[in-house]
Design a protein around this motif. Structure first.
Motif, PDB file in Angstrom:
ATOM      1  N   PRO A 104      47.021  90.039  83.913  1.00  0.00           N
ATOM      2  CA  PRO A 104      47.802  89.122  83.069  1.00  0.00           C
ATOM      3  C   PRO A 104      48.097  89.747  81.705  1.00  0.00           C
ATOM      4  O   PRO A 104      47.300  90.536  81.183  1.00  0.00           O
ATOM      5  CB  PRO A 104      46.899  87.890  82.939  1.00  0.00           C
ATOM      6  N   THR A 105      49.217  89.378  81.122  1.00  0.00           N
ATOM      7  CA  THR A 105      49.596  89.930  79.825  1.00  0.00           C
ATOM      8  C   THR A 105      48.635  89.450  78.735  1.00  0.00           C
ATOM      9  O   THR A 105      47.854  88.509  78.921  1.00  0.00           O
ATOM     10  CB  THR A 105      51.013  89.493  79.453  1.00  0.00           C
ATOM     11  N   PHE A 106      48.719  90.090  77.582  1.00  0.00           N
ATOM     12  CA  PHE A 106      47.919  89.645  76.437  1.00  0.00           C
ATOM     13  C   PHE A 106      48.305  88.229  76.036  1.00  0.00           C
ATOM     14  O   PHE A 106      47.444  87.431  75.652  1.00  0.00           O
ATOM     15  CB  PHE A 106      48.106  90.608  75.266  1.00  0.00           C
ATOM     16  N   ASN A 107      49.592  87.891  76.096  1.00  0.00           N
ATOM     17  CA  ASN A 107      49.998  86.524  75.778  1.00  0.00           C
ATOM     18  C   ASN A 107      49.396  85.523  76.759  1.00  0.00           C
ATOM     19  O   ASN A 107      48.974  84.430  76.362  1.00  0.00           O
ATOM     20  CB  ASN A 107      51.522  86.402  75.790  1.00  0.00           C
ATOM     21  N   ASP A 108      49.367  85.878  78.044  1.00  0.00           N
ATOM     22  CA  ASP A 108      48.777  84.989  79.045  1.00  0.00           C
ATOM     23  C   ASP A 108      47.321  84.675  78.723  1.00  0.00           C
ATOM     24  O   ASP A 108      46.864  83.540  78.891  1.00  0.00           O
ATOM     25  CB  ASP A 108      48.847  85.625  80.438  1.00  0.00           C
ATOM     26  N   ARG A 109      46.620  85.667  78.228  1.00  0.00           N
ATOM     27  CA  ARG A 109      45.170  85.495  78.044  1.00  0.00           C
ATOM     28  C   ARG A 109      44.770  85.087  76.631  1.00  0.00           C
ATOM     29  O   ARG A 109      43.749  84.420  76.451  1.00  0.00           O
ATOM     30  CB  ARG A 109      44.455  86.804  78.421  1.00  0.00           C
ATOM     31  N   PHE A 110      45.576  85.469  75.621  1.00  0.00           N
ATOM     32  CA  PHE A 110      45.069  85.332  74.253  1.00  0.00           C
ATOM     33  C   PHE A 110      46.013  84.620  73.286  1.00  0.00           C
ATOM     34  O   PHE A 110      45.754  84.607  72.082  1.00  0.00           O
ATOM     35  CB  PHE A 110      44.738  86.722  73.682  1.00  0.00           C
ATOM     36  N   TRP A 111      47.120  84.025  73.771  1.00  0.00           N
ATOM     37  CA  TRP A 111      48.080  83.419  72.854  1.00  0.00           C
ATOM     38  C   TRP A 111      47.529  82.113  72.270  1.00  0.00           C
ATOM     39  O   TRP A 111      47.595  81.057  72.886  1.00  0.00           O
ATOM     40  CB  TRP A 111      49.407  83.155  73.561  1.00  0.00           C
TER      41      TRP A 111
ATOM     42  N   TRP B 165      51.508  73.393  77.055  1.00  0.00           N
ATOM     43  CA  TRP B 165      51.817  74.545  77.906  1.00  0.00           C
ATOM     44  C   TRP B 165      50.657  75.533  77.950  1.00  0.00           C
ATOM     45  O   TRP B 165      50.068  75.868  76.933  1.00  0.00           O
ATOM     46  CB  TRP B 165      53.074  75.242  77.387  1.00  0.00           C
ATOM     47  N   GLU B 166      50.355  75.991  79.161  1.00  0.00           N
ATOM     48  CA  GLU B 166      49.311  76.999  79.347  1.00  0.00           C
ATOM     49  C   GLU B 166      49.571  77.763  80.640  1.00  0.00           C
ATOM     50  O   GLU B 166      50.186  77.223  81.571  1.00  0.00           O
ATOM     51  CB  GLU B 166      47.924  76.348  79.401  1.00  0.00           C
ATOM     52  N   PRO B 167      49.120  79.021  80.716  1.00  0.00           N
ATOM     53  CA  PRO B 167      49.318  79.806  81.940  1.00  0.00           C
ATOM     54  C   PRO B 167      48.232  79.493  82.968  1.00  0.00           C
ATOM     55  O   PRO B 167      47.062  79.304  82.620  1.00  0.00           O
ATOM     56  CB  PRO B 167      49.209  81.247  81.441  1.00  0.00           C
ATOM     57  N   GLN B 168      48.630  79.449  84.225  1.00  0.00           N
ATOM     58  CA  GLN B 168      47.690  79.198  85.314  1.00  0.00           C
ATOM     59  C   GLN B 168      48.100  80.014  86.539  1.00  0.00           C
ATOM     60  O   GLN B 168      49.279  80.320  86.730  1.00  0.00           O
ATOM     61  CB  GLN B 168      47.659  77.707  85.687  1.00  0.00           C
TER      62      GLN B 168
ATOM     63  N   PRO C  14      41.886  83.074  79.069  1.00  0.00           N
ATOM     64  CA  PRO C  14      41.169  84.317  79.377  1.00  0.00           C
ATOM     65  C   PRO C  14      40.526  84.317  80.755  1.00  0.00           C
ATOM     66  O   PRO C  14      40.059  85.359  81.224  1.00  0.00           O
ATOM     67  CB  PRO C  14      40.109  84.394  78.270  1.00  0.00           C
ATOM     68  N   ASP C  15      40.504  83.160  81.430  1.00  0.00           N
ATOM     69  CA  ASP C  15      39.874  83.064  82.746  1.00  0.00           C
ATOM     70  C   ASP C  15      40.862  83.242  83.892  1.00  0.00           C
ATOM     71  O   ASP C  15      40.535  82.975  85.051  1.00  0.00           O
ATOM     72  CB  ASP C  15      39.177  81.701  82.892  1.00  0.00           C
ATOM     73  N   LEU C  16      42.068  83.678  83.594  1.00  0.00           N
ATOM     74  CA  LEU C  16      43.050  83.915  84.648  1.00  0.00           C
ATOM     75  C   LEU C  16      42.585  85.003  85.611  1.00  0.00           C
ATOM     76  O   LEU C  16      41.880  85.940  85.225  1.00  0.00           O
ATOM     77  CB  LEU C  16      44.382  84.346  84.036  1.00  0.00           C
ATOM     78  N   ASN C  17      43.001  84.866  86.863  1.00  0.00           N
ATOM     79  CA  ASN C  17      42.759  85.909  87.856  1.00  0.00           C
ATOM     80  C   ASN C  17      43.946  86.869  87.874  1.00  0.00           C
ATOM     81  O   ASN C  17      45.074  86.490  87.538  1.00  0.00           O
ATOM     82  CB  ASN C  17      42.598  85.295  89.249  1.00  0.00           C
TER      83      ASN C  17
END
Length: 661
Positions: free
Chosen positions: A446-453, A507-510, A459-462
């Motif tokens: 995952p991109t830095f934005n996905d994990r740390f924005w 909004w959040e990445p999953q 940060p727990d994305l697979n």
């Protein structure tokens, strides 16, 4: 380690089963030659030339069975004034989602823009914050070649190559003396390009300077279908695009030294500054004509490599530095910046003429400075171990295995093996048939934005995981007046843990969906005499069925074609040469496209027709110049590549190139 041993044992266990099949590995590009010394049969060459003078973009013999396409020089030169987006969309069965020259992203085999890596030497150009490259910002004038690998390529390129990989190449000419080139190009809507290349060398040392400046006002007229005035019965109006200008400039400086034919040192510095105004959609363009959103990218990319092939163990040592910064709307306080330091070492050993292997390690330290990231995130380390095995089992069959294991700070990366083969079915006097196959596992961190924005990052994305199966056929034919090939590839690609930003009380990445992409690609290229004229023609067609099979969020689009992936697409080109004059025609077809998860706002299919003519004048043995004219979208087709964003109608481009040798 257990997985690696199992993979290797499985390969050797299967090898005897194919002992009655013959095979060979070939090292030239889509050509046919006769081996007169032994058999007088045709030997078919269907990969790329492993030429040591190619600094970048060389795709190695350890990818047997992978579909790798190098853009031929004649087609590459036709689009040297434009961007990577224009080159790919008009020469290969590849679909890109574009606005009018300000943003273009690739959808290789139905995957997302994050799933295709763009490589320069050992540098992946994709943004570490966004995860993708803007194909409109990659100028073709600076490069000598482009290679595209279709299908999963993570075992060779690392993270982000689930759909494939693009390689930008520079050729080392080892110039003796001085060569120079100047290029000027002007076109519709304020388009201008100025470029120069200067080569200096003595056969061992070479300095190459490449520089360009490009601008475009993008003030084209279009039919605005987003304007609705029900009282006056107005549902469209003639409008003009505003505030979508582009201005890019860049320089590549090469310093290369050849100690001997088998020992070289290269040093390359690429400086780039890309500025554009974010194109407004049709509605904003009409109702808010003064709205401007400038965006600027600056890049420093350095890559150096020492190669020594003089001894039994051939080795290569490489290193690089990358600095990327983005400035949104002129706001320099909201910093979006990353820096990378990269080191790589590899060793290759040939056990005999039929068996060789290669092992290597690549390390990088990434330091992000982004205004929404936590101050605790100082850097991230990435380490990749890889191993490749090549086996020319017999005269007809070649097999390769690639293994890669990555390590990322506080993140788990999957092990990615790849197995490929190439089999020569038959070879006759003037034709031959090859079969190639490939099974590959791939991944994307995952991109830095996905994990740390800010508070939205997860940060727990697979990691996204891909599994690719491919089978291809290539038939080559040659006689006194005609030579060419027909190539058909079928594939099945499964991508699990696909990341989307979803609105879940914010909004959040999953990791929300599983996507399957399956399809076929038909490619042909022929050179022949047409009424005594030298002619080159080709046809490319892609059938891409890409669907969500599972989604952890409620979606009406499960089992339906994915957004911005046309089911059918294709292009055709033909060039006729007469007395140093080239006449070319090409067209592109793109099927309808969904643009969201609902069955509305569907983009209509469209057809674009283009024509060009060029002539080269030779003043003497040392001086020549070429003039070329191109007419695009001859039918003045009204179309959209991104929903709600205007695209230009009929337009022209004129260029003049002067060469001194």
């Amino acid at each position: 380690m257990k997985k690696i041993l199992i993979c290797i044992l499985l390969f050797f266990a299967l090898s005897p089963a194919y002992s009655n099949i013959s095979c060979a590995f070939y090292t030239a590009s889509d050509s046919i030659s006769i081996n007169a010394q032994k058999t007088n049969i045709l030997t078919v060459f269907d990969t790329i030339q492993l030429n040591e003078v190619v600094s970048y973009g060389k795709l190695k013999k350890y990818q047997s069975g992978a579909k790798i396409e190098m853009i031929p020089d004649r087609k590459f030169d036709a689009y040297r004034d434009g961007s990577l987006e224009q080159l790919l969309s008009r020469t290969l069965p590849i679909v890109l989602k574009s606005t009018a020259g300000t943003l273009s992203t690739i959808r290789l085999r139905g995957t997302s823009p994050n799933h295709t890596s763009v490589n320069f030497g050992g540098i992946n150009l994709n943004s570490l914050t966004l995860g993708q490259s803007n194909m409109s910002n990659v100028p073709m004038y600076l490069f000598d070649e482009v290679g595209v690998q279709f299908g999963s390529a993570s075992t060779v390129n690392g993270s982000g190559s689930i759909g494939g990989a693009i390689h930008l190449g520079l050729r080392n000419n080892w110039t003796k003396g001085v060569k120079a080139e100047a290029r000027i190009s002007h076109g519709s809507f304020g388009e201008e390009l100025y470029g120069t290349k200067i080569y200096l060398g003595n056969g061992k040392f070479e300095s190459v300077t490449r520089a360009y400046f490009y601008k475009k006002d993008n003030n084209f007229k279009f039919t605005n279908t987003a304007v609705h005035d029900f009282e006056k019965s107005i549902f469209q109006i003639e409008d003009k695009q505003r505030n979508a200008s582009v201005e890019n400039k860049g320089l590549i400086q090469e310093l290369n030294y050849k100690f001997s034919e088998e020992e070289t040192l290269i040093f390359n510095l690429w400086l780039e500054k890309d500025w554009h105004q974010i194109q407004q959609n049709m509605q904003q363009n009409y109702y808010k004509p003064e709205q401007k959103e400038p965006y600027e990218d600056k890049h420093i990319r350095l890559w150096t490599s020492y190669k020594n092939n003089k001894k039994l163990f051939k080795y290569e040592l490489s290193g690089g530095y990358v600095y990327d910064i983005g400035i949104d709307n002129g706001n320099t306080d909201d910093t979006i910046q990353t820096q990378r330091i990269i080191g790589e070492a590899s060793v290759e050993h040939e056990l005999n003429k039929k068996i060789s292997y290669k092992i290597g390690v690549k390390a990088s330290r990434i330091s992000p400075t982004v205004y929404t990231y936590s101050d605790d995130l100082e850097y991230e380390d990435r380490l990749d171990f890889y191993a490749s095995y090549f086996h020319k089992i017999n005269r007809k069959l070649t097999a390769t295995i690639n293994l890669r294991q990555g390590l990322v700070t506080d993140f788990s990366v999957p092990f990615t093996p790849t197995f490929g083969f190439k089999y020569l079915v038959f070879s006759k006097e003037n034709q031959a048939l090859n079969i190639n196959g490939n099974v590959a596992k791939s991944y994307r961190v995952p991109t830095f934005n996905d994990r740390f924005w800010g508070d939205q990052g997860n940060p727990d994305l697979n990691p996204e995981k891909g599994m690719n199966y491919e089978l291809g056929f290539k038939w080559n034919y040659s006689n006194n007046e005609t030579f060419g090939h027909i190539q058909l590839n079928t594939y099945f690609l499964n991508v699990d843990e696909w990341i989307l930003w979803v609105n879940n009380n914010g909004w959040e990445p999953q990791n929300v969906q599983k996507v399957e992409s399956k399809g076929l690609e038909l490619m042909t290229a022929w050179n022949y005499l047409f009424f005594g004229l030298k002619t080159e023609s080709g046809f490319n067609y892609s059938y891409t069925s890409t669907e969500r099979k599972k989604s952890r969020t409620i979606s009406d689009a499960v089992g339906r074609q994915l957004e911005y992936v046309p089911l059918h697409s294709g292009n055709f080109y033909s060039t006729i040469n007469y007395n140093n004059t080239d006449f070319s025609v090409d067209f592109k077809y793109t099927d309808k496209q969904y643009t969201n998860e609902e069955d509305n706002n569907i983009l209509s299919s469209y057809f674009l027709l283009n024509f060009s003519v060029g002539h080269q004048f030779k003043l003497n043995n040392k001086n020549k110049f070429k003039i070329k004219g191109m007419l695009n979208n001859i039918l003045d087709t009204d179309y959209q590549s991104t929903f709600g964003y205007a695209m230009p109608g009929i337009n022209y481009r004129l260029s003049l190139t002067y060469n001194i040798n």
